[in-house]
Design a protein around this motif. Structure first.
Motif, short mmCIF file in Angstrom:
data_model
loop_
_atom_site.label_atom_id
_atom_site.label_comp_id
_atom_site.label_asym_id
_atom_site.label_seq_id
_atom_site.Cartn_x
_atom_site.Cartn_y
_atom_site.Cartn_z
N ASN A 1 46.65 29.81 39.21
CA ASN A 1 46.23 29.92 37.81
C ASN A 1 45.26 31.07 37.58
OD1 ASN A 1 47.70 27.58 37.00
ND2 ASN A 1 46.08 26.28 37.83
N THR A 2 44.81 31.70 38.67
CA THR A 2 43.85 32.79 38.55
C THR A 2 44.45 34.12 38.97
OG1 THR A 2 42.06 31.23 39.05
CG2 THR A 2 41.53 33.58 39.18
N LEU A 3 44.85 34.22 40.27
CA LEU A 3 45.42 35.45 40.83
C LEU A 3 44.62 36.66 40.33
CD1 LEU A 3 49.23 34.60 40.62
CD2 LEU A 3 47.66 34.27 42.53
N CYS A 4 45.30 37.62 39.67
CA CYS A 4 44.57 38.79 39.16
C CYS A 4 44.67 38.87 37.63
CB CYS A 4 45.10 40.07 39.79
SG CYS A 4 43.80 41.26 40.23
N PHE A 5 44.79 37.70 36.98
CA PHE A 5 44.96 37.68 35.52
C PHE A 5 43.74 38.22 34.78
CE2 PHE A 5 48.26 34.29 36.30
CZ PHE A 5 49.31 35.06 35.85
N ASN A 6 42.58 38.24 35.46
CA ASN A 6 41.38 38.77 34.82
C ASN A 6 41.10 40.22 35.22
OD1 ASN A 6 40.57 36.37 33.38
ND2 ASN A 6 40.03 35.48 35.36
N CYS A 7 41.99 40.79 36.01
CA CYS A 7 41.79 42.15 36.53
C CYS A 7 42.11 43.22 35.50
CB CYS A 7 42.67 42.37 37.76
SG CYS A 7 42.28 41.29 39.17
N GLN A 8 41.46 44.37 35.67
CA GLN A 8 41.78 45.53 34.85
C GLN A 8 43.22 45.99 35.09
OE1 GLN A 8 39.23 47.03 32.63
NE2 GLN A 8 38.62 44.94 33.10
N ALA A 9 43.68 45.84 36.34
CA ALA A 9 45.05 46.24 36.69
C ALA A 9 46.08 45.39 35.94
CB ALA A 9 45.26 46.11 38.20
N CYS A 10 45.76 44.13 35.72
CA CYS A 10 46.66 43.24 34.99
C CYS A 10 46.76 43.68 33.54
CB CYS A 10 46.17 41.80 35.08
SG CYS A 10 47.31 40.57 34.37
N LYS A 11 45.64 44.04 32.96
CA LYS A 11 45.62 44.52 31.58
C LYS A 11 46.40 45.83 31.47
CE LYS A 11 41.17 42.29 30.77
NZ LYS A 11 39.73 42.45 30.54
N ALA A 12 46.23 46.70 32.49
CA ALA A 12 46.95 47.97 32.49
C ALA A 12 48.45 47.74 32.66
CB ALA A 12 46.43 48.86 33.62
N GLY A 13 48.82 46.79 33.53
CA GLY A 13 50.23 46.47 33.72
C GLY A 13 50.86 45.92 32.46
N PHE A 14 50.11 45.09 31.76
CA PHE A 14 50.61 44.55 30.49
C PHE A 14 50.81 45.67 29.48
CE2 PHE A 14 49.71 43.06 26.18
CZ PHE A 14 50.69 42.10 26.05
N ILE A 15 49.84 46.60 29.40
CA ILE A 15 49.95 47.72 28.47
C ILE A 15 51.16 48.58 28.81
CG2 ILE A 15 48.90 49.93 27.82
CD1 ILE A 15 46.21 48.61 27.82
N ASP A 16 51.38 48.82 30.12
CA ASP A 16 52.52 49.64 30.52
C ASP A 16 53.84 48.99 30.10
OD1 ASP A 16 52.97 52.15 32.41
OD2 ASP A 16 54.59 50.73 32.81
N ASN A 17 53.90 47.67 30.26
CA ASN A 17 55.10 46.93 29.84
C ASN A 17 55.24 46.99 28.31
OD1 ASN A 17 57.27 44.88 30.63
ND2 ASN A 17 56.14 43.76 29.06
N LEU A 18 54.11 46.83 27.61
CA LEU A 18 54.11 46.91 26.15
C LEU A 18 54.51 48.30 25.68
CD1 LEU A 18 53.32 45.29 23.56
CD2 LEU A 18 51.07 46.37 23.74
N LYS A 19 54.03 49.30 26.38
CA LYS A 19 54.34 50.70 26.06
C LYS A 19 55.84 50.95 26.11
CE LYS A 19 53.81 55.21 28.21
NZ LYS A 19 53.17 55.97 29.30
N SER A 20 56.51 50.45 27.15
CA SER A 20 57.96 50.62 27.27
C SER A 20 58.68 49.92 26.13
CB SER A 20 58.44 50.07 28.62
OG SER A 20 57.83 50.74 29.69
N SER A 21 58.21 48.72 25.79
CA SER A 21 58.84 47.95 24.71
C SER A 21 58.66 48.66 23.36
CB SER A 21 58.24 46.54 24.64
OG SER A 21 58.46 45.85 25.85
N TRP A 22 57.46 49.17 23.12
CA TRP A 22 57.18 49.86 21.86
C TRP A 22 58.03 51.10 21.69
CZ3 TRP A 22 51.83 50.15 19.16
CH2 TRP A 22 51.41 48.85 18.86
N LYS A 23 58.26 51.82 22.77
CA LYS A 23 59.09 53.02 22.69
C LYS A 23 60.53 52.66 22.32
CE LYS A 23 56.65 56.46 25.42
NZ LYS A 23 56.71 57.41 26.55
N LYS A 24 61.02 51.57 22.89
CA LYS A 24 62.37 51.11 22.54
C LYS A 24 62.42 50.68 21.07
CE LYS A 24 63.36 49.50 27.24
NZ LYS A 24 63.54 48.30 28.11
N VAL A 25 61.38 49.96 20.63
CA VAL A 25 61.32 49.52 19.24
C VAL A 25 61.24 50.73 18.31
CG1 VAL A 25 59.88 48.34 17.53
CG2 VAL A 25 60.30 47.27 19.74
N ALA A 26 60.49 51.75 18.71
CA ALA A 26 60.36 52.95 17.88
C ALA A 26 61.70 53.66 17.71
CB ALA A 26 59.34 53.90 18.50
#
Length: 271
Positions: free
Chosen positions: A210-235
């Motif tokens: 339930n913890t792993l690296c969910f509070n890590c900066q890397a997790c936030k960056a990974g989420f943004i990178d995934n979001l970035k790819s999705s946004w480009k497709k949506v655009a």
């Protein structure tokens, strides 16, 4: 009233849009009543708003074009014009905020690592807001992204694991950073060595599922990178949608001009 191709075309397009709005509205109502996770409940209101909006606008266009109600057609065209402006603004914004940042390739590794500071400030602010991030973490937990990750690579040796091509979220949230140099036991099970770490994420890592690296900066960056790819497709999809809206808007303008001409003819002609 004389036959007008543009009026009929606007009527047909809006009738199709009206039919599409029904399942969208129904899905929003279903989510509001049956949604059990925070992610599902988060989606219900936007989906309902989109469904109602499409239904009202399509009805205005349908009645305005087919029944010769000029003020409704005028209102429909105003909304369409605002939608086109909004679509253009969103497309430009999406490309601007997703233009910066990418994963860092690692020597001898099949996956990349992600640094929060590499991405646009606007996206960084969204995920560093604790309230926002708590919702995102809840969604990541509901999606079982790290549970599936663990089961998929459970039998990997350390050499095999290092060659896996992981997604941005898997790399950032489900395993510790390469900087930590932890000892591999399993995909989500690492032996933490004692020492001082230059990367603050190393102190945040925990083998608890339930913890792993969910509070890590890397997790936030990974989420943004995934979001970035999705946004480009949506655009890209949005550009196609904008072309469609501009065509419909142009046809609607012709229908509005037809309505005004017909109304002027009827007022001018008296039996």
């Amino acid at each position: 009233m004389a036959f007008r191709l543009s009026n009929n075309l606007v009527g047909i397009l809006n009738f199709i849009t009206f039919l599409l709005s029904i399942p969208i509205l129904g899905a929003g109502i279903w989510l509001s009543r049956e949604g059990v996770t925070e992610c599902e409940r988060f989606l219900d209101k936007p989906v309902i708003v989109i469904g109602v909006f499409l239904m009202v606008v399509s009805l205005a266009g349908l009645i305005g074009a087919c029944c010769g109600v000029s003020w409704l057609l005028w209102l429909y065209l105003v909304v369409m014009f605002l939608l086109i402006l909004l679509g253009i603004t969103f497309t430009i914004f999406a490309f601007v905020v997703t233009n910066k940042g990418a994963g860092e390739a690692l020597s001898g590794k099949g996956y990349k690592e992600y640094r929060l500071g590499d991405y646009s400030n606007w996206l960084q602010k969204r995920v560093t807001n604790q309230k926002n991030w708590n919702k995102i973490k809840s969604c990541l937990a509901d999606s079982k992204v790290c549970t599936d990750f663990r089961e998929k690579y459970l039998n990997d040796t350390v050499a095999e694991f290092y060659q896996e091509h992981l997604s941005a979220v898997q790399s950032g949230c489900c395993k510790p950073s390469n900087d930590c140099q932890f000892t591999y036991v399993g995909p989500t099970n690492w032996t933490k060595e004692n020492g001082v770490y230059t990367n603050s994420d190393c102190n945040l890592w925990d083998n608890n599922p339930n913890t792993l690296c969910f509070n890590c900066q890397a997790c936030k960056a990974g989420f943004i990178d995934n979001l970035k790819s999705s946004w480009k497709k949506v655009a890209v999809i949005n550009i196609v949608f904008l072309v469609f809206l501009i065509v419909v808007y142009s046809v609607g303008c012709c229908a509005f001009r037809n309505n005004r001409r017909d109304n002027a003819f009827q007022q001018g002609w008296k039996p």
